[in-house]
Design an enzyme around this catalytic site. Structure first.
Site, PDB file in Angstrom:
ATOM      1  NE  ARG A  37      -3.248   0.037   2.951  1.00 25.95           N
ATOM      2  CZ  ARG A  37      -3.988  -0.237   3.955  1.00 25.95           C
ATOM      3  NH1 ARG A  37      -3.944   0.787   4.917  1.00 25.95           N
ATOM      4  NH2 ARG A  37      -4.513  -1.354   4.513  1.00 25.95           N
ATOM      5  CG  HIS A  83      -6.673  -0.997  -5.663  1.00 29.19           C
ATOM      6  ND1 HIS A  83      -5.387  -1.398  -5.090  1.00 29.19           N
ATOM      7  CD2 HIS A  83      -7.365   0.032  -5.035  1.00 29.19           C
ATOM      8  CE1 HIS A  83      -5.331  -0.611  -4.165  1.00 29.19           C
ATOM      9  NE2 HIS A  83      -6.394   0.164  -3.920  1.00 29.19           N
ATOM     10  CE1 TYR A 127     -22.031  15.331 -13.600  1.00 29.73           C
ATOM     11  CE2 TYR A 127     -21.021  15.402 -11.582  1.00 29.73           C
ATOM     12  CZ  TYR A 127     -22.138  15.244 -12.166  1.00 29.73           C
ATOM     13  OH  TYR A 127     -23.321  15.415 -11.582  1.00 29.73           O
TER      14      TYR A 127
END
Length: 859
Positions: A37, A83, A127
């Site tokens: 990570r 993921h 968007y």
């Protein structure tokens, strides 16, 4: 202490030590965070989430030459396949890789609202649209050639790469930051061109020292620009992997039409929120912590950042800038902590370690790629070899196939009859009829020859390490050519750190200071030499009311002494003067020295070394004022630089300092005044006094309408020097110094040029030799460089010849002497420029011929 845990499957009760259980579980968790990570891999500089995003986009065909895809689609693809940790972490990663102020070299090309440097949030993923940047594609190149290991994804249904086979040294150029368990990383971004130069230097010499590598990879280079203030922490970071870098925003000083000064912040330190900084500055002004600010406003637009701070009339710009650095985030420090995963383990890395790991990885990629290409080439050659055998026995092959009842029988027949492999036999059976034509047969033969050449080359690569490293270097140079750019972040060295002369290359530069106080240095070779009377070239873009006033040549290792019209002296190393384009405006001098707003630079002296005791105790600074006062002070009095300058001469009311010269105590001094008179007297008639003294009269001046325009100091033994005088309208001449008789100091002097309406008033007096060049600057910004040898000698009282053609409204602003030798400055470009001016042309303007010399004797 122990805990009972019941195993539900077989009913047994297992005794477990809770301390051991906690220790084991926590170590497992921390290693998962460290490896999976928070820390980047040293090879591709990516954390798993970044790698999965780029790989997922590549798998979707979301390339730079294809249309954009919705971010939500990419997020879903990455989350569903690789993921499974929530959409927020994936979208945040995508957003950061698309922000030009976050990554030095962006990896994602975004379309839509991806936030701002003011801290505004990006639009929702439904968007925005994205695709890979070309640089990210270079990181994924050759991934399908077995160059890297793949591992199963979280549900064992797909494979994902453990590392990308990147050609880009991403760890260094984009940096990384992350907090793991018990450790953290903070790697600064660097310039791609510099990093690649460092990699090539390392490949050429594996024993290269970090000190030598620093000559290539100079310092971090942030996407938001700014100034690295101080080098010691940067150097420590390069050498040990841990250090501290201080970054300042860039500030310009501007003067409004009303004469008020304002500061313009146009670059911020890395990761600083502009809106928060604006608010902080306003708060500092309201709380009276910084007194000189009247208003702060944000004028940023699509053309760039512009945070404007209006100053109060009495405020000194440089003082306010230093207060902003002290009290606000305009100066920020970052801890360098180069921790990355090396073979799955976290390690602190210095600069050489990071370069070495990347080179080793590239070598591994080249070897694996070559093996893959060799295997594929051999497979292809094997099939083409079968084709050639079949084509050589075409009739027999056709007859065998026609006689076979099934494809398998035909395949067995071909294998038996022509000793072909199963693969070759299958390929022959699948051969299209059109390939049996004569032309196609030739093509197959050519193709086979090409493949055999490729196989030979690939085998050479695998057997020759030098050839492999040559390939790595060529690929790195290609990356530099495609993606390399100039540094964005300046480096500002502290005087206390080191001998900067060892780092800064010694070269001659032209320094210009404009009437409104803008200063810059430019390479002397940028100014082409022209014939006398030429039109000139643009030497500095200035505002309408500004023009270049001082122009001279100095070495980057020297110290400049700046003398102001109020009689103060300031110090500045030449390399500290910001470099600019020949046509650029430069930086406000208030940014560099603590110069009050009502004072300005009038004279500059170039000193090679202020620490040379013998030199400073045997040389003097001679100062003269516009009202004809002259003063001599030992150079030693000016050898200890101070931040706020020192008093060099006490100036009477209505007077101002005009000129400063360095002498050895045995010079002949000449002073000239506007109306065309000059005086000559020995230097020893002026006794040396301390810095605070007023001085004595050097020449008689009618204060109502006349003033001193210049002063020269010539050694008695130097017979090669002549006196050059130049008038406002571009006329000038050289005269032997002996034509000026020696008189007492303080007299009226004799005529030095015949002043008429055509010539204008006297503007400059210089001592020159025939080996010198002149640099003449006009108030319009036009600059011309010419050889002194082109200006012929004339009598003391003549008007001279035309040196530069001027427009009716233009006048000469400054004349400087260049001590460069002819062969040192005529590089190829200048030579071409001079040949282009043989007819005396610059652009479309023709050269004027020599004006007649007026031989009218002096009255």
């Amino acid at each position: 202490m122990s805990e009972n845990t019941e195993n539900q499957q077989d009913g047994r009760i297992i005794q477990i030590n809770i301390e051991e259980q906690m220790k084991t579980a926590y170590i497992d968790y921390s290693m998962s965070v460290i490896v999976g990570r928070a820390l980047p891999d040293v090879r591709d500089g990516l954390k798993p989430v970044h790698r999965r995003v780029l790989f997922g986009m590549n798998e979707l065909g979301n390339n730079s030459n294809k249309p954009y895809k919705k971010s939500a689609r990419i997020v879903g693809e990455v989350m569903g396949k690789f993921h499974p940790h929530g959409d927020a972490s994936i979208y945040d990663t995508i957003v950061r890789m698309a922000q030009p102020w976050s990554l030095r070299y962006m990896l994602v090309d975004g379309q839509g609202n991806f936030g701002s440097v003011d801290g505004d949030m990006p639009a929702a993923m439904r968007y925005t649209e994205i695709r890979l940047q070309r640089m990210a594609e270079a990181m994924l190149e050759d991934i399908d050639k077995e160059t890297v290991d793949f591992t199963l994804n979280f549900d064992d249904t797909l494979e994902e790469p453990t590392v990308l086979p990147t050609r880009i040294p991403n760890l260094l150029i984009n940096g990384a930051s992350g907090i793991a368990v018990g450790m953290a990383t903070n790697i600064m971004p660097h310039n791609l061109s510099e990093v690649i130069d460092g990699l090539i230097a390392y490949i050429d010499n594996r024993d290269i020292t970090i000190e030598d590598l620093i000559k290539h990879v100079k310092a971090p280079d942030f996407p938001t620009g700014g100034i690295i203030y101080g080098y010691e922490g940067v150097k420590q970071g390069f050498e040990t992997g841990r250090g501290r870098v201080v970054v300042r925003g860039k500030v310009n000083v501007e003067t409004s039409k009303a004469g008020r000064e304002r500061l313009v912040i146009y670059e911020l330190p890395y990761q600083i929120n502009k809106a928060a900084l604006h608010q902080k500055i306003a708060q500092l002004a309201d709380d009276k912590i910084i007194e000189g600010i009247s208003e702060a406003r944000d004028e940023s637009d699509r053309d760039g950042m512009r945070l404007v701070i209006d100053l109060k009339r009495e405020a000194i710009a440089n003082v306010v800038i230093n207060q902003l650095y002290k009290y606000s985030e305009l100066q920020t420090s970052y801890g360098i902590n180069n921790v990355a995963l090396v073979k799955g383990r976290p390690r602190v890395l210095n600069l050489k370690d990071m370069l070495a790991e990347f080179v080793d990885f590239r070598h591994e990629v080249v070897v694996r790629r070559t093996r893959f290409d060799l295997r594929k080439a051999e497979e292809k050659a094997h099939i083409l070899q079968g084709y050639l055998i079949a084509l050589d026995h075409l009739d027999e092959v056709i007859a065998l196939i026609r006689a076979s009842r099934t494809p398998d029988e035909a395949k067995e027949g071909l294998m038996t009859r022509f000793e072909l492999s199963e693969i070759q036999s299958k390929a022959i059976l699948e051969l299209r009829l059109q390939r049996l034509t004569g032309m196609e047969r030739d093509k197959i033969k050519e193709e086979y020859d090409e493949v055999m050449k490729l196989i030979a080359y690939l085998k050479d690569v695998l057997s020759d390490e030098g050839l492999r490293f040559k390939i790595i270097k060529e690929e790195l140079e290609d990356v530099k050519k495609r993606f390399g750019d100039e540094r964005k972040t300046e480096i500002q060295y502290l005087a206390s750190e080191m001998r900067m002369e060892d780092i800064i290359a010694e070269e001659d530069v032209v320094i210009t200071i404009s009437h409104l106080g803008y200063i810059k240095r430019t390479s002397a070779y940028d100014y082409r030499q022209q014939k006398r009377g030429g039109r000139g070239a643009l030497g500095g873009k200035t505002r309408e009311e500004d023009y270049i006033e001082h122009l001279f040549v100095a070495s980057t290792h020297h110290t400049m002494l700046f003398f102001t019209e109020k009689g103060r002296c300031y110090w500045l190393k030449v390399y500290e003067i910001p470099e600019g384009e020949k046509s650029g405006k430069g930086r406000a001098i208030q940014n560099l020295i603590n110069l009050p707003t009502d004072d300005k630079i009038r004279a500059i002296i170039d000193i090679k070394d202020l620490s040379d005791k013998e030199f400073i105790s045997s040389h003097y600074i001679v100062l003269c004022t516009a009202n004809g006062i002259i003063k001599k002070t030992l150079l030693e009095d000016f050898s200890r630089p101070r931040q706020n300058g020192v008093n060099a001469i006490t100036i009477n009311e209505g007077d101002q300092l005009l000129e400063a010269k360095l002498t050895n105590g045995n010079s002949q001094i000449m002073m000239a005044i506007k109306s065309g008179r000059a005086i000559r007297f020995p230097e020893n008639t002026v006794r040396d006094t301390g810095r605070g003294a007023i001085g004595v009269r050097g020449i008689e001046v009618d204060n109502d309408k006349d003033e001193v325009v210049g002063m020269i100091c010539v050694n008695k033994e130097d017979e090669t020097r002549t006196v050059l005088v130049v008038s406002e309208k571009g006329f000038g001449k050289r005269t032997d110094i002996e034509e000026y008789r020696i008189t007492n100091r303080g007299g009226k002097g004799v005529k030095t040029i015949n002043i008429t309406e055509k010539t204008g008033s006297l503007i400059a007096i210089l001592d020159v030799t025939e080996k010198d060049d002149l640099m003449i600057t006009c108030k319009s910004g036009i600059t011309i460089r010419m050889a002194v040898a082109d200006i012929r000698e004339a009598g003391r009282a003549t008007q001279g010849v035309r040196l530069i053609r001027l427009d009716d409204s233009d006048e000469i602003a400054a004349v400087a002497r260049l001590d460069e030798q002819e062969e040192q400055r005529l590089d190829e470009e200048a030579q071409e420029g001079m040949e282009g001016n043989e007819s005396g042309q610059e652009g479309s303007s023709a050269t004027l011929g020599e004006a007649p010399v007026d031989e009218t004797p002096a009255e």
